[in-house]
Design a protein around this motif. Structure first.
Motif, PDB file in Angstrom:
ATOM      1  N   ARG A 121       0.826  -1.208   0.000  1.00 25.15           N
ATOM      2  CA  ARG A 121       0.000   0.000   0.000  1.00 25.15           C
ATOM      3  C   ARG A 121       0.859   1.257   0.000  1.00 25.15           C
ATOM      4  NH1 ARG A 121      -4.828   0.247   3.890  1.00 25.15           N
ATOM      5  NH2 ARG A 121      -3.232   1.224   5.140  1.00 25.15           N
ATOM      6  N   SER A 160       0.403   4.113   1.560  1.00 26.55           N
ATOM      7  CA  SER A 160       0.605   4.686   2.892  1.00 26.55           C
ATOM      8  C   SER A 160       1.676   3.923   3.666  1.00 26.55           C
ATOM      9  CB  SER A 160      -0.707   4.682   3.683  1.00 26.55           C
ATOM     10  OG  SER A 160      -1.231   3.370   3.794  1.00 26.55           O
ATOM     11  N   ASP A 161       1.689   2.580   3.521  1.00 26.60           N
ATOM     12  CA  ASP A 161       2.722   1.779   4.183  1.00 26.60           C
ATOM     13  C   ASP A 161       4.095   2.074   3.595  1.00 26.60           C
ATOM     14  OD1 ASP A 161       0.824   0.586   5.754  1.00 26.60           O
ATOM     15  OD2 ASP A 161       0.638  -1.212   4.506  1.00 26.60           O
ATOM     16  N   ASP A 207       5.369   5.354   4.994  1.00 21.50           N
ATOM     17  CA  ASP A 207       5.825   5.192   6.382  1.00 21.50           C
ATOM     18  C   ASP A 207       7.197   4.518   6.437  1.00 21.50           C
ATOM     19  OD1 ASP A 207       3.516   6.343   7.290  1.00 21.50           O
ATOM     20  OD2 ASP A 207       2.493   4.449   7.714  1.00 21.50           O
ATOM     21  N   LYS A 241       1.825  -5.638  12.086  1.00 28.58           N
ATOM     22  CA  LYS A 241       1.883  -4.204  12.402  1.00 28.58           C
ATOM     23  C   LYS A 241       3.035  -3.896  13.355  1.00 28.58           C
ATOM     24  CE  LYS A 241      -0.944  -0.412  14.241  1.00 28.58           C
ATOM     25  NZ  LYS A 241      -2.267  -0.051  14.826  1.00 28.58           N
ATOM     26  N   PHE A 278       6.270  -4.383  11.493  1.00 26.67           N
ATOM     27  CA  PHE A 278       6.496  -3.282  10.551  1.00 26.67           C
ATOM     28  C   PHE A 278       7.064  -2.064  11.279  1.00 26.67           C
ATOM     29  CE2 PHE A 278       4.947   0.618   8.508  1.00 26.67           C
ATOM     30  CZ  PHE A 278       5.485   0.471   7.237  1.00 26.67           C
ATOM     31  N   GLY A 329       5.534  -4.684   5.054  1.00 29.02           N
ATOM     32  CA  GLY A 329       4.107  -4.491   4.826  1.00 29.02           C
ATOM     33  C   GLY A 329       3.283  -5.388   5.728  1.00 29.02           C
ATOM     34  N   ASN A 330       1.978  -5.251   5.612  1.00 31.24           N
ATOM     35  CA  ASN A 330       1.051  -6.020   6.437  1.00 31.24           C
ATOM     36  C   ASN A 330       0.029  -6.716   5.539  1.00 31.24           C
ATOM     37  OD1 ASN A 330      -0.822  -7.025   8.243  1.00 31.24           O
ATOM     38  ND2 ASN A 330      -0.946  -5.159   9.471  1.00 31.24           N
ATOM     39  N   ARG A 346      -3.911  -6.837   6.184  1.00 33.62           N
ATOM     40  CA  ARG A 346      -4.794  -5.702   5.916  1.00 33.62           C
ATOM     41  C   ARG A 346      -5.556  -5.873   4.611  1.00 33.62           C
ATOM     42  NH1 ARG A 346      -1.771  -0.108   7.489  1.00 33.62           N
ATOM     43  NH2 ARG A 346      -3.927   0.591   7.330  1.00 33.62           N
TER      44      ARG A 346
END
Length: 346
Positions: free
Chosen positions: A40, A42-43, A46, A144, A147, A154-155, A158
């Motif tokens: 993703r 957003s990930d 981050d 999470k 990470f 990543g996760n 999700r």
């Protein structure tokens, strides 16, 4: 319509294949380029910020993520340690579910676990949707935490669809069933009758009731103080006459320090399983668990005309949506509400 969240563009974050929604990061350490596949956007943003900050402070950077080989067992055990260190109340259930997951995924490289594999694993078990969601959450929390520590990029949990939970049927005790259970308690274990009365008149969760100590019960104020509930906050529960009487009986028999509810051998009870399941079986009441006593408490409040907001407060529901499930038990309230629109007769 709510505005779509706009993620600020980062220089080292990119889609290798435009439109794939699989994002990568690119950063440099000592002039050497590093690339990592994340997922993703957003990930990716981050992780890029974490890598960039580590590079600026001279921290040792991870090797190629694909070859890092962090096993799921490692991040799973770390997640369990995190739960224990942070005093999470659900650590017991988290440990049980983690041990089951580790049997199939412990040997796997965490980075190689795909969302489809987690979903397929959940499908093979004949669990309720709620239980499958609990296991999905264990995966999600584990990734999470990993990470945040830079152990994974990543996760995948999700991207696993949440199972829809059907809460249409709420099992509660009828007057006839209650009479049968009381009769069975009288015959098998009369010393546990106060526990039933307290459950039916407070609606406490099993873990809340069986962790009570005398210091949490105020006979003068007629209140029970729950220091930490399932929602992580404290709350007070008022006691009616039936509840006060039940606690007075217990206190007269066991004015000790520590847990209120004990076995006949003087040992602390963690739950009602040792006696309640047998009582229900003796009473020939089908499909009934201790948690259904909580449903009974809330159902009886609503059927007695208590408004949903007050019922929510007494039940300790975090959101009103949990309490609205009981609204169908008081259809006369809807009737009374709609009749307020009728013009007044002069």
């Amino acid at each position: 319509m709510p505005r779509k969240k706009v993620i600020r563009k980062e220089r080292g974050v990119f889609e290798k294949v435009p439109g794939s929604e699989i994002w990568w990061i690119r950063y440099y350490v000592d002039g050497r380029e590093h690339r990592e596949k994340v997922g993703r956007q957003s990930d990716a943003v981050d992780l890029y910020r974490i890598r960039r900050a580590d590079a600026l402070r001279g921290a040792k950077m991870p090797a190629n993520m694909k070859n890092k080989g962090v096993k799921f067992e490692e991040i799973g055990k770390h997640a369990l340690e995190w739960y224990i260190e942070h005093g999470r109340k659900d650590v017991k259930n988290f440990r049980i579910r983690m041990n089951i997951i580790l049997k199939d995924f412990g040997h796997r490289v965490a980075e190689e676990i795909k969302p489809s594999e987690i979903d397929a694993w959940l499908k093979k078990y004949d669990w309720s949707p709620a239980t499958k969601n609990c296991y999905k959450n264990v995966f999600g929390k584990t990734f999470k935490i990993a990470f945040a520590d830079g152990k994974v990029s990543g996760n995948p949990a999700r991207l696993v669809e949440q199972r829809p939970e059907k809460n249409a049927r709420l099992r509660f005790l009828s007057a006839e069933e209650e009479a049968k259970i009381r009769e069975a308690i009288d015959l098998r274990c009369p010393r546990h009758m106060p526990e039933l009365d307290i459950a039916l008149n407070t609606g406490m969760r099993k873990s809340e009731q069986y962790s009570l100590e005398w210091g949490q019960v105020s006979f003068r104020r007629k209140r029970i103080l729950l220091d930490e509930t399932k929602n992580g906050s404290s709350r007070e529960i008022p006691m009616n006459k039936t509840c006060v009487k039940a606690f007075e009986e217990l206190h007269a028999d066991r004015p000790h320090e520590g847990r209120i509810f004990q076995s006949k051998y003087g040992r602390d009870l963690n739950d009602s399983r040792a006696w309640f399941d047998r009582v229900v079986e003796d009473a020939k009441v089908s499909n009934f668990t201790w948690h259904a006593l909580r449903h009974t408490f809330i159902s009886r409040l609503v059927m007695a005309g208590v408004d949903l907001r007050t019922a929510q407060e007494l039940a300790g529901h975090k959101t009103i949506s949990m309490t609205v499930r009981y609204a169908h038990l008081a259809p006369e309230h809807n009737q009374a509400a709609i009749e307020k629109l009728d013009p007044k007769i002069r």
